[in-house]
Motif scaffolding. Sequence first.
Motif, PDB file in Angstrom:
ATOM      1  N   UNK A 183     -30.355   1.843   8.692  1.00 36.52           N
ATOM      2  CA  UNK A 183     -29.071   2.455   8.361  1.00 36.52           C
ATOM      3  C   UNK A 183     -27.932   1.475   8.587  1.00 36.52           C
ATOM      4  N   UNK A 184     -27.969   0.747   9.681  1.00 32.27           N
ATOM      5  CA  UNK A 184     -26.898  -0.198   9.988  1.00 32.27           C
ATOM      6  C   UNK A 184     -26.852  -1.323   8.951  1.00 32.27           C
ATOM      7  N   UNK A 185     -28.020  -1.831   8.566  1.00 31.87           N
ATOM      8  CA  UNK A 185     -28.057  -2.925   7.598  1.00 31.87           C
ATOM      9  C   UNK A 185     -27.575  -2.474   6.225  1.00 31.87           C
ATOM     10  N   UNK A 186     -27.893  -1.241   5.844  1.00 33.07           N
ATOM     11  CA  UNK A 186     -27.464  -0.720   4.548  1.00 33.07           C
ATOM     12  C   UNK A 186     -25.956  -0.554   4.466  1.00 33.07           C
ATOM     13  N   UNK A 187     -25.274  -0.544   5.616  1.00 29.64           N
ATOM     14  CA  UNK A 187     -23.824  -0.365   5.643  1.00 29.64           C
ATOM     15  C   UNK A 187     -23.120  -1.602   6.212  1.00 29.64           C
ATOM     16  N   UNK A 188     -23.797  -2.740   6.160  1.00 28.31           N
ATOM     17  CA  UNK A 188     -23.274  -3.946   6.808  1.00 28.31           C
ATOM     18  C   UNK A 188     -22.235  -4.682   5.983  1.00 28.31           C
TER      19      UNK A 188
ATOM     20  N   UNK B 210     -21.203  -7.879  10.286  1.00 31.36           N
ATOM     21  CA  UNK B 210     -20.377  -6.724   9.946  1.00 31.36           C
ATOM     22  C   UNK B 210     -21.097  -5.402  10.055  1.00 31.36           C
ATOM     23  N   UNK B 211     -22.345  -5.411  10.495  1.00 30.66           N
ATOM     24  CA  UNK B 211     -23.095  -4.164  10.598  1.00 30.66           C
ATOM     25  C   UNK B 211     -22.444  -3.224  11.605  1.00 30.66           C
ATOM     26  N   UNK B 212     -22.276  -1.943  11.264  1.00 29.08           N
ATOM     27  CA  UNK B 212     -21.678  -0.998  12.210  1.00 29.08           C
ATOM     28  C   UNK B 212     -22.643  -0.701  13.352  1.00 29.08           C
ATOM     29  N   UNK B 213     -22.096  -0.188  14.438  1.00 29.35           N
ATOM     30  CA  UNK B 213     -22.938   0.223  15.563  1.00 29.35           C
ATOM     31  C   UNK B 213     -23.665   1.523  15.264  1.00 29.35           C
TER      32      UNK B 213
END
Length: 512
Positions: A66-71, A89-92
Amino acid sequence: MDVPSFARWGDAADAVALPDGVRELLGLREPAPPVARPALPPVRLPADVLDALAAACADVATGDAARLAHAAGRSTEDLLRLRRGEADGAPDAVLRPADHAEVAAVLRVATVHRVAVVPFGGGTSVVGGLRPVAGGFAGTVALDMGRMCGLVDIDHVSRTATLQAGLRGPRAEELLGDAGLTLGHFPQSFQFASLGGYAATRSSGQASAGNGRFDDLVLGLRAATPTGDLDLGRAPRSAAGPDLRQLLLGSEGAFGVVTELTLRVRPRPDAHSYVGWSFPSFEVGSAALRALAQDGPLPTVLRLSDETETAVGAATGAGAATGCLAIVGLEGPADDVAARAAGVERLLRAHGGTPLGGEPGAAWLDGRYRAPYLRDALLDAGALAETLETATFWSRLPGTYRAVREALVTALGAGALVLCHISHVYAAGASLYFTVVAPQADDPVDQWRTAKAAASDAIVASGATISHHHGVGTDHRPWLATEIGPVGTAMLRAVKNAVDPAGILNPGVLIP
């Protein structure tokens, strides 16, 4: 090259191969370096903050996928950085709110705990709009609006529809199509971008000549901000002070999270006509487009490629015209399409155009969402491929075209191809859309940044706008400051302070 989906555009099933001869045309000798799996930074948010966010929004994910898909977004710089293993830039965490109330609750929690919030629609930003500057925050979350994807209401009398902001283009058209209606908004990102993203970036679809930009369609909106809700748009037009809807349109999530939109809709067209025209030069073709934009009849779609783009298109099977290829599309009731087609033909013939029939129009329709996939194939082959756009008045358009093209050719050197087309027209001016293809340097990210800076300097110096429809993001902020000046910059900062005093919304994006 086997490139994971996180470092590609769109659906891997629709990937395309590099057309025969393009590698030789560009002088490509070596493929791009192999793709490295990004090493995600550890989650920074402490457990109590994650618990508070989970209490505000039931769907919270902190897994690597999930984090990588929104990085990142989908600019060439974003993809190149991901391909070389950089995902800083990946979110927490990724939050997927179910409704407006959950969005508002997340913003309240994020304000208390100083968590940066990045609104996420389709993830298609190409200007660094999903690359916040969040170093001074406890962490970052992506607010994925994908669950908010419903049709709220259709007002057939007023011809409006109210839809949730997480709806993506194809699903919105499907829901409206069941009622015989359409938005008529088809940007190149149509297959993946969301309605909220359209609003946040002032998107302009390929049918803008006839149907208008997305901001022309917005009659009302609802947004959540850290200081409260905004419900805007009681009438199609109003003299009740400045139009506050305009502050949210183009704000890229920095002023609030748009959750619902009331949009102008139209009946689905009965007839379609897409044809090609050839002009002996870009100058002659531009004058013909200006005549249509100013005097009519105005087509639904109107585009003109310069000589280089026309030649490359012909070489790759996307068109057979010499000179400069124009695509003219008409949609609407059958009798109206026929009448406008006759008027368009008379005007274009009078301005030096040669009709090419329906084949170029059909080829453009078939491939209009394919260009980003071709970019993937070029990156795989070791080429740099990216786009930029601007808009200006007709009187300045030739100078802007020459200045930006020269800046790109000079910055990228021998072997670079710089293509351009007029993509959107108005009575007073038009948009120029440039595509660049060149062999990659040792550091292609720095290579593109240098070229983009040179082109941006040329855009501003020529009196054009730094962006017509891609937005500002982080990439265009320095040039936005020049475009709007210190007073304009102060106004944006004042609005930011009023709605988001803690600065949690997409920090570092848009505002100089």
